[in-house]
Design an enzyme around this catalytic site. Structure first.
Site, PDB file in Angstrom:
ATOM      1  N   CYS A 154      -4.392  65.771 -27.579  1.00  0.00           N
ATOM      2  CA  CYS A 154      -3.255  66.135 -28.390  1.00  0.00           C
ATOM      3  C   CYS A 154      -3.698  66.765 -29.706  1.00  0.00           C
ATOM      4  CB  CYS A 154      -2.422  64.888 -28.660  1.00  0.00           C
ATOM      5  SG  CYS A 154      -0.831  65.275 -29.333  1.00  0.00           S
ATOM      6  N   ARG A 194       5.172  71.760 -19.746  1.00  0.00           N
ATOM      7  CA  ARG A 194       6.348  72.474 -20.246  1.00  0.00           C
ATOM      8  C   ARG A 194       7.181  73.117 -19.150  1.00  0.00           C
ATOM      9  NH1 ARG A 194       2.913  75.807 -24.374  1.00  0.00           N
ATOM     10  NH2 ARG A 194       1.518  75.490 -22.591  1.00  0.00           N
ATOM     11  N   LYS A 199      -7.565  62.156 -20.956  1.00  0.00           N
ATOM     12  CA  LYS A 199      -7.088  63.535 -21.030  1.00  0.00           C
ATOM     13  C   LYS A 199      -7.743  64.212 -22.227  1.00  0.00           C
ATOM     14  CE  LYS A 199      -2.788  66.197 -21.086  1.00  0.00           C
ATOM     15  NZ  LYS A 199      -2.514  66.453 -22.514  1.00  0.00           N
ATOM     16  N   GLY A 229      -2.547  73.290 -17.949  1.00  0.00           N
ATOM     17  CA  GLY A 229      -2.331  74.379 -18.893  1.00  0.00           C
ATOM     18  C   GLY A 229      -1.667  75.569 -18.242  1.00  0.00           C
ATOM     19  N   ASP A 230      -0.414  75.849 -18.662  1.00  0.00           N
ATOM     20  CA  ASP A 230       0.288  77.081 -18.271  1.00  0.00           C
ATOM     21  C   ASP A 230       0.584  77.186 -16.780  1.00  0.00           C
ATOM     22  OD1 ASP A 230      -0.057  77.613 -20.928  1.00  0.00           O
ATOM     23  OD2 ASP A 230      -1.464  79.271 -20.667  1.00  0.00           O
ATOM     24  N   GLN A 270       0.119  56.196 -21.543  1.00  0.00           N
ATOM     25  CA  GLN A 270      -0.887  56.816 -22.394  1.00  0.00           C
ATOM     26  C   GLN A 270      -0.997  56.114 -23.742  1.00  0.00           C
ATOM     27  OE1 GLN A 270      -0.542  60.811 -24.288  1.00  0.00           O
ATOM     28  NE2 GLN A 270      -2.286  61.298 -22.989  1.00  0.00           N
ATOM     29  N   HIS A 320      -7.062  70.024 -20.235  1.00  0.00           N
ATOM     30  CA  HIS A 320      -6.151  71.121 -20.619  1.00  0.00           C
ATOM     31  C   HIS A 320      -7.044  72.296 -21.038  1.00  0.00           C
ATOM     32  CE1 HIS A 320      -2.913  72.589 -23.741  1.00  0.00           C
ATOM     33  NE2 HIS A 320      -3.136  73.455 -22.786  1.00  0.00           N
ATOM     34  N   MET A 362       4.295  64.189 -22.364  1.00  0.00           N
ATOM     35  CA  MET A 362       4.826  64.964 -23.493  1.00  0.00           C
ATOM     36  C   MET A 362       5.681  64.037 -24.343  1.00  0.00           C
ATOM     37  SD  MET A 362       5.849  68.635 -21.783  1.00  0.00           S
ATOM     38  CE  MET A 362       6.626  67.971 -20.320  1.00  0.00           C
ATOM     39  N   ALA A 363       5.196  63.765 -25.545  1.00  0.00           N
ATOM     40  CA  ALA A 363       5.924  62.872 -26.451  1.00  0.00           C
ATOM     41  C   ALA A 363       7.305  63.451 -26.712  1.00  0.00           C
ATOM     42  CB  ALA A 363       5.145  62.719 -27.754  1.00  0.00           C
TER      43      ALA A 363
END
Ligand SMILES: Cc1cc2nc3c(=O)[nH]c(=O)nc-3n(C[C@H](O)[C@H](O)[C@H](O)COP(=O)(O)O)c2cc1C
Length: 342
Positions: free
Chosen positions: A105, A230, A144, A206-207, A75, A174, A22-23
């Site tokens: 992304c 996240r 990815k 994902g999630d 990455q 994802h 995550m940037a």
């Protein structure tokens, strides 16, 4: 290899939990923290493949892997096979032991240059990029992707087969299309389909935000590992919680408030040291917000007041003091002590 780990080329990785890149979030301090909290592997933030930007402070921080647990996965993103190959070589010279290519992304900056997930619309270019990067470096190259560009262009399986043919060592998927950005919910059927068709390791993403969800996604997809993004923000211990649940079928007790406080304070100190005081204090603010968000012991208003107060602190000393006071009050079961920055 034990049942709770997997391999990427020569690297044995356990548990099968990966911090998703995550940037602006998964910098070195956060990666080291998540490793300590039970992640098997942490992928760095995306670094540009354009050499003109390699000497900026941002790129230098992103390429700094001193003291980071092995293997370091870095990455890269870009559109030109030779430029990507050169970026991969450059990162290996700076410590990367795995190169991860970003075709997942949805960010505009990336997509305007037709990098990130936009590349999935050009399978022939994908093949040229992957072949060039795999040929350029000795270390394993991972990829990815999303499930596709849009729901009527869900070509993850086609791209996955190209990846395997080009010598990609592992593939993360994802479960969203690019046009979903981060909305809607991730779907795992496409990931299951990709996993069934490939013999290289496939990671589901994902999630995934709880141990139960992790177990469900692993079972549903048959994936070799999970990528968590996240849900790790402000909650880096989610990795040990998931690992424990996968291994035992029971929930690990959440961290005590004293441990949360200590993890957070040490995270802040590490950010201050890594970026220098001014940038470190600024970058720490979003992490502070995430840690505070998950503290139901204080009311919404009290948490908002804490964030407003701590966000005004512009020295490392004040940021640490206000945070320590707030979390000490949580530990003591008292209302928050909030004295504004001097
Ligand atoms: C703030 C942010 C930055 C991200 N940056 C990247 C990135 O640099 N490279 C990438 O491949 N994915 C990036 N992603 C996507 C994540 O790696 C992941 O695929 C996505 O968040 C879904 O996983 P999650 O539901 O566990 O968060 C980013 C996501 C977020 C929220």
């Amino acid at each position: 290899m034990s049942h709770d780990g997997f391999r990427i080329g020569p690297h044995a990785i356990a548990p099968r939990l990966v911090l998703a890149p995550m940037a602006g979030v998964t910098d070195k301090p956060f990666r080291i923290l998540c490793k300590r909290m039970g992640a098997g592997l942490c992928v760095s933030e995306m670094t540009t493949s354009d050499p003109r930007f390699w000497n900026t402070a941002k790129s230098r921080h992103r390429m700094d892997h001193e003291g980071e647990p092995e293997p370091v996965s870095v990455q890269i993103a870009g559109t030109e096979p030779e430029v990507m190959a050169e970026a991969a070589r450059h990162n290996v010279e700076h410590g990367a032991r795995i190169i991860d290519i970003n075709m997942g992304c949805p960010a505009k900056k990336v997509c305007n240059a037709w990098a990130g997930s936009a590349l999935m619309r050009e399978p022939e270019r994908v093949a040229r990029i992957l072949a060039a990067v795999v040929a350029a470096v000795e270390v394993p190259v991972t990829l990815k992707i999303r499930t596709g560009w849009a729901s009527d262009q869900r070509n993850a399986l086609q791209i996955a087969r190209i990846a395997e043919d080009c010598g990609i060592a592992a593939l993360a998927v994802h479960g969203r299309t690019r046009d979903q950005q981060y909305t809607g919910v991730a779907e795992y059927d496409t990931i299951a389909e990709v996993k069934a068709a490939l013999s290289i390791p496939v990671f589901a993403n994902g999630d995934i935000d709880s141990p139960e969800k992790a177990a469900y996604v692993l079972a549903h997809t048959g994936a070799d590992a999970l990528l968590v993004g996240r849900a790790a923000q402000g909650r880096p211990w989610i990795f040990r919680e998931i690992a424990h649940y996968l291994a035992t079928g029971t929930r690990l007790a959440p961290p005590s408030l004293a441990e949360v406080r200590d993890v957070l304070l040490s995270h802040l100190r590490h950010l201050h040291a890594f970026y220098g005081e001014a940038s470190g204090v600024r970058i720490a603010r979003k992490h502070l917000g995430w840690y505070a968000r998950d503290r139901p012991e204080h009311t919404l208003e009290q948490r908002a007041l804490f964030r407003a107060t701590v966000n005004r602190a512009d020295t490392a000393h004040d940021q640490l003091r206000i945070t320590a006071d707030y979390f000490d009050a949580l530990v003591a079961g008292e209302p928050p002590r909030l004295t504004a920055a001097a």
